[in-house]
Design a protein around this motif. Structure first.
Motif, PDB file in Angstrom:
ATOM      1  N   GLY A  30     -36.294  15.604  13.677  1.00  0.00           N
ATOM      2  CA  GLY A  30     -36.232  17.123  13.378  1.00  0.00           C
ATOM      3  C   GLY A  30     -35.910  17.371  12.528  1.00  0.00           C
ATOM      4  O   GLY A  30     -35.651  16.734  11.540  1.00  0.00           O
ATOM      5  N   GLY A  31     -34.805  18.096  12.067  1.00  0.00           N
ATOM      6  CA  GLY A  31     -34.228  19.635  11.199  1.00  0.00           C
ATOM      7  C   GLY A  31     -33.219  19.763  11.566  1.00  0.00           C
ATOM      8  O   GLY A  31     -32.354  17.985  12.832  1.00  0.00           O
ATOM      9  N   GLY A  32     -31.775  19.600  10.128  1.00  0.00           N
ATOM     10  CA  GLY A  32     -30.529  19.709  11.337  1.00  0.00           C
ATOM     11  C   GLY A  32     -29.968  18.306  11.389  1.00  0.00           C
ATOM     12  O   GLY A  32     -29.583  17.490  11.100  1.00  0.00           O
ATOM     13  N   GLY A  35     -32.296  15.782  12.240  1.00  0.00           N
ATOM     14  CA  GLY A  35     -33.399  15.282  10.540  1.00  0.00           C
ATOM     15  C   GLY A  35     -31.946  14.027   9.804  1.00  0.00           C
ATOM     16  O   GLY A  35     -32.304  13.267   9.965  1.00  0.00           O
TER      17      GLY A  35
END
Length: 171
Positions: A30-32, A35
């Motif tokens: 995902g992000g953050g 990721g």
């Protein structure tokens, strides 16, 4: 009692036995922090997460739970994935956030990890206020009864670092 240290920087570069990933329930990146760990750790982490989805976690990892995989190319042996709660004004989800830290330390104990790096779980896109997130993190780690020798809170920026430092000195 576990030794707590603070580091400002990139959690993917901290040499520890286990790095905790603030994952999303899909376990597929995902992000953050999630990721960053997947990118730096390489395809081995994603492959291990896909295997977990195919076996025990077909519907995803529940919030507050934790599970370990290889760390791939990270300077660690394992990644402990945990899914933090999304902050809510209407519902107190503090116990779910505390569970992320407790469950991650339980998994670390099962692995025999002596050093564990944590991000500030749920304080990014999940919206948890940093001061309250730091309070829950520090209190939970201090009272966990873990065999882990050192917990490093790896904070991305100076404001997060200062918030955790103030919380540690206040307790």
């Amino acid at each position: 009692m576990v030794n707590i240290t603070l580091v400002q920087g990139d959690i993917t570069q901290v040499p520890v036995d286990a790095v905790v990933n603030a994952a999303n329930s899909s376990l597929l990146g995902g992000g953050g922090v999630d990721g960053a760990i997947h990118r730096r750790g390489g395809p081995e982490i994603l492959d291990a997460c896909r295997a977990l989805r195919a076996s025990r976690y077909g519907k995803g990892l529940p919030t507050g739970r934790a599970v370990a995989t290889t760390a791939g190319r990270l300077p660690a042996q394992w990644v402990i994935h945990t899914v933090g709660p999304v902050w809510s004004r209407e519902e107190d989800r503090s116990e779910l956030l505390a569970s992320c830290y407790r469950e991650s330390l339980r998994v670390a104990d099962e692995l025999g990890a002596a050093t564990v790096a944590f991000p500030a779980i749920s304080t990014g896109v999940y919206g948890w206020p940093m001061d309250d997130g730091a309070r829950i993190a520090v209190e939970t780690v201090r009272t966990s009864g873990t065999a882990v020798e050192e917990v490093r809170f790896v904070l991305f920026d100076e404001p997060a670092y200062r918030t955790f430092a103030a919380r540690i000195s206040a307790s």
